[in-house]
Design an enzyme around this catalytic site. Structure first.
Site, PDB file in Angstrom:
ATOM      1  N   GLN A 214       0.857  -1.184   0.000  1.00 39.56           N
ATOM      2  CA  GLN A 214       0.000   0.000   0.000  1.00 39.56           C
ATOM      3  C   GLN A 214       0.895   1.237   0.000  1.00 39.56           C
ATOM      4  O   GLN A 214       1.722   1.410   0.902  1.00 39.56           O
ATOM      5  CB  GLN A 214      -0.914   0.040   1.224  1.00 39.56           C
ATOM      6  CG  GLN A 214      -1.819   1.267   1.248  1.00 39.56           C
ATOM      7  CD  GLN A 214      -2.522   1.486   2.585  1.00 39.56           C
ATOM      8  OE1 GLN A 214      -2.520   2.582   3.128  1.00 39.56           O
ATOM      9  NE2 GLN A 214      -3.120   0.434   3.140  1.00 39.56           N
TER      10      GLN A 214
ATOM     11  N   THR B 113       3.860   5.894  13.741  1.00 43.61           N
ATOM     12  CA  THR B 113       3.668   6.198  12.325  1.00 43.61           C
ATOM     13  C   THR B 113       2.317   6.808  12.016  1.00 43.61           C
ATOM     14  O   THR B 113       2.098   7.289  10.915  1.00 43.61           O
ATOM     15  CB  THR B 113       3.843   4.924  11.476  1.00 43.61           C
ATOM     16  OG1 THR B 113       2.847   3.970  11.868  1.00 43.61           O
ATOM     17  CG2 THR B 113       5.222   4.326  11.669  1.00 43.61           C
TER      18      THR B 113
ATOM     19  N   GLY C 155       1.729  -1.193  15.168  1.00 44.13           N
ATOM     20  CA  GLY C 155       2.749  -1.657  16.097  1.00 44.13           C
ATOM     21  C   GLY C 155       3.121  -3.115  15.937  1.00 44.13           C
ATOM     22  O   GLY C 155       3.680  -3.721  16.850  1.00 44.13           O
TER      23      GLY C 155
ATOM     24  N   CYS D 232       4.058 -17.527  45.224  1.00 46.32           N
ATOM     25  CA  CYS D 232       5.139 -17.666  44.248  1.00 46.32           C
ATOM     26  C   CYS D 232       5.492 -19.135  44.043  1.00 46.32           C
ATOM     27  O   CYS D 232       5.705 -19.587  42.907  1.00 46.32           O
ATOM     28  CB  CYS D 232       6.372 -16.909  44.721  1.00 46.32           C
ATOM     29  SG  CYS D 232       6.068 -15.168  45.124  1.00 46.32           S
TER      30      CYS D 232
END
Length: 524
Positions: free
Chosen positions: A39, A138, A172, A438
């Site tokens: 494009q 962008t 992204g 944990c």
């Protein structure tokens, strides 16, 4: 014409992205590398320059049988006999564009919501560009960041439309996340046909190599996918009968369990791993992860002590294990406590795939998107959800993430999006010692490494081993309080491992598990 949308390049001629390179050279290298659609996007040049550049790009693309799409400018598309035109929400509408370009030219439309997607299909769009997936430099006019969940919602929403149109995601996307985007955005009956990339190729030092890698990643299954062959029809009794076998396999295989966790709990987690038959390593430097992942074990990312540097290491390690197809468990400790933790969670969820996510109610509500859920620390705080709501949250999050979710608490909830269970084992002593959550993550991860066929079964087996061992330790005569509970607990974990090795599953008689039937969970 039939178009392969798998790797869709959107050009960017700005110096920040293109640098000193020539646009035509980058595009030529990209199509040689495997880009399937180009494009041409240029919002700044005048019409004459646009046409001249588009003519040059058309020649390059046709030499490689790659369609050329013109962004926005229908007049330029017609002038150069392009293969199509792509329209944004503020550009010419698709109906008018179709009247101008005729039936042979492909028309694509950018959408960022289900309403926009449905309107575009109704207006005659031939394909949809869905975005923005992740934040990107962008484009400055992004209306919303969808994430993979937003893309999935749009795909699911257009599934029932009479006209089926191809879709690409944009925003992204790069070589590090392309496979996660395609995998996690998949709806029940529709998946993306490709991804659109900009800087991943336009700003690459070697555009051809970048295009080759993106094409490879877009057209092969991700290494982290190991969905196995779970059979939900067989139900809970079947899972419980197989749980002892999972623990036996764990002892026989001695898989590596790589823990990235805080210094306070490392010793306890390592002892738990050894007692159940796993081989622990405590390594918080992400640069070690590629070599460790190649050893065939599992990774635990425990966000107990978070720093910006730690987040970078977590991402490196998670991606290394993803690349090797080895399981990763994520424990988003205190996810809603601070801005730093919320940002770390957002990045980790975007950049890594987790086979299992384990957290308390508050932590999982943050992951679901309730960013106003404030934690005072690592504790869950006062619960505001009913058990049915907790089960619904667990199931919906598992469905969205395409993994297994564990919501811990007085009653634990476990789901893979299809099967949802409540587990009522455990001991109050676990809440009175440091690192019990944990170490539960360590236990589950070790089971995931040992049993790859059904990650829900592996997770259930690990939870039951851990919590039944706690119950057995709590009633021992030598346990007088939390201090004496810890060594007794480690002993009982080892005792269960021994029973499993001897094909003795009698310890599972203590299992308190029930199936939760949820068809259409309400809002949480």
């Amino acid at each position: 014409m039939e178009i392969d949308y798998s790797v869709y390049l959107v050009t960017d001629s700005t110096p920040a992205i293109l640098g000193k390179n020539h646009l035509e050279d980058v595009v030529r290298a990209a199509v040689e590398g495997g880009v399937t659609v180009v494009q041409y996007r240029d919002k700044h040049s005048d019409t004459g320059d646009l046409i001249r550049t588009a003519q040059s790009l058309r020649t390059i693309c046709r030499q490689h049988a790659v369609p050329l799409i013109i962004n926005d400018r229908v007049d330029v598309a017609l002038a150069v006999d392009a293969d199509g035109v792509h329209l944004g929400q503020t550009d010419m509408d698709a109906i008018t564009a179709r009247q101008i370009v005729g039936s042979k030219m492909t028309i694509g439309v950018t959408v960022s919501s289900l309403a926009e997607a449905m309107a575009a299909v109704e207006a005659g769009a031939d394909y949809l560009g869905i975005g923005t997936v992740y934040a990107t430099p962008t484009k400055e006019d992004t209306k919303a960041i969808l994430g993979t969940a937003g893309v999935r919602d749009i795909l699911g929403g257009i599934t029932g439309l009479e006209k089926v149109v191809p879709t690409v995601a944009i925003g992204g996307i790069n070589a590090k996340n392309i496979q996660r985007v395609m995998f996690k955005s998949q709806a029940m009956r529709k998946r993306l046909d490709g991804v659109a990339v900009v800087s991943a190729i336009m700003a690459a030092d070697d555009p051809k190599a970048a295009a080759q890698e993106l094409r490879r990643l877009a057209t092969q299954p991700p290494g982290f996918i190991n969905e196995g062959r779970p059979n939900p029809v067989k139900g809970l009794d079947y899972l419980l009968k197989r749980a002892n076998g999972v623990i036996k396999d764990l002892g026989a295989k001695h898989p590596l369990c790589h823990n990235m966790t805080n210094l306070v709990v490392q010793n306890f987690a390592a002892n738990v791993a050894l007692s159940i038959g796993s081989s622990p390593i405590m390594a918080n430097n992400g640069d070690e992860a590629p070599e460790l992942a190649a050893l065939g074990g599992a990774l635990v990312i425990n966000m107990g002590s978070i720093t910006p540097e730690a987040t970078i290491n977590y991402v490196r390690a998670g991606q290394a294990y993803n690349a090797c197809g080895q399981p990763v468990l994520f424990d988003p400790v205190g996810a809603g406590a601070t801005k730093l933790r919320r940002e770390a969670v957002k990045r980790l969820m975007a950049d890594c795939y987790f086979e299992v996510i384990k957290g308390n109610e508050s932590e999982l509500r943050v992951l679901w998107g309730e960013l106003n859920t404030q934690q005072k620390g690592v504790d869950s705080g006062i619960s505001t959800l009913s058990d049915l709501d907790k089960a619904a949250l667990t199931m919906k999050l598992a469905t969205r993430e395409r993994n297994v979710i564990v919501l811990t608490g007085k009653t634990d909830f476990l789901s893979d999006g299809t099967r949802t269970y409540a587990i009522k084992n455990g001991s109050g002593y676990l809440g009175r010692i440091t690192g019990s959550g944990c170490a539960l993550g360590t236990t589950i991860a070790a089971c995931l490494a040992a049993h790859r066929e059904d990650k829900l079964l592996a997770t259930l087996s690990g939870i039951l081993m851990y919590e039944i061992a706690a119950e057995r330790a709590a009633v021992r005569d030598d346990v007088k309080g939390p201090g004496t509970f810890v060594p007794a607990f480690i002993d009982e974990l080892a005792n269960i491992a021994t029973l499993a090795h001897e094909f003795n599953g009698s310890w599972l008689d203590q299992a308190k598990v029930e199936r939760i039937g949820i068809r259409e969970p309400g809002s949480v």
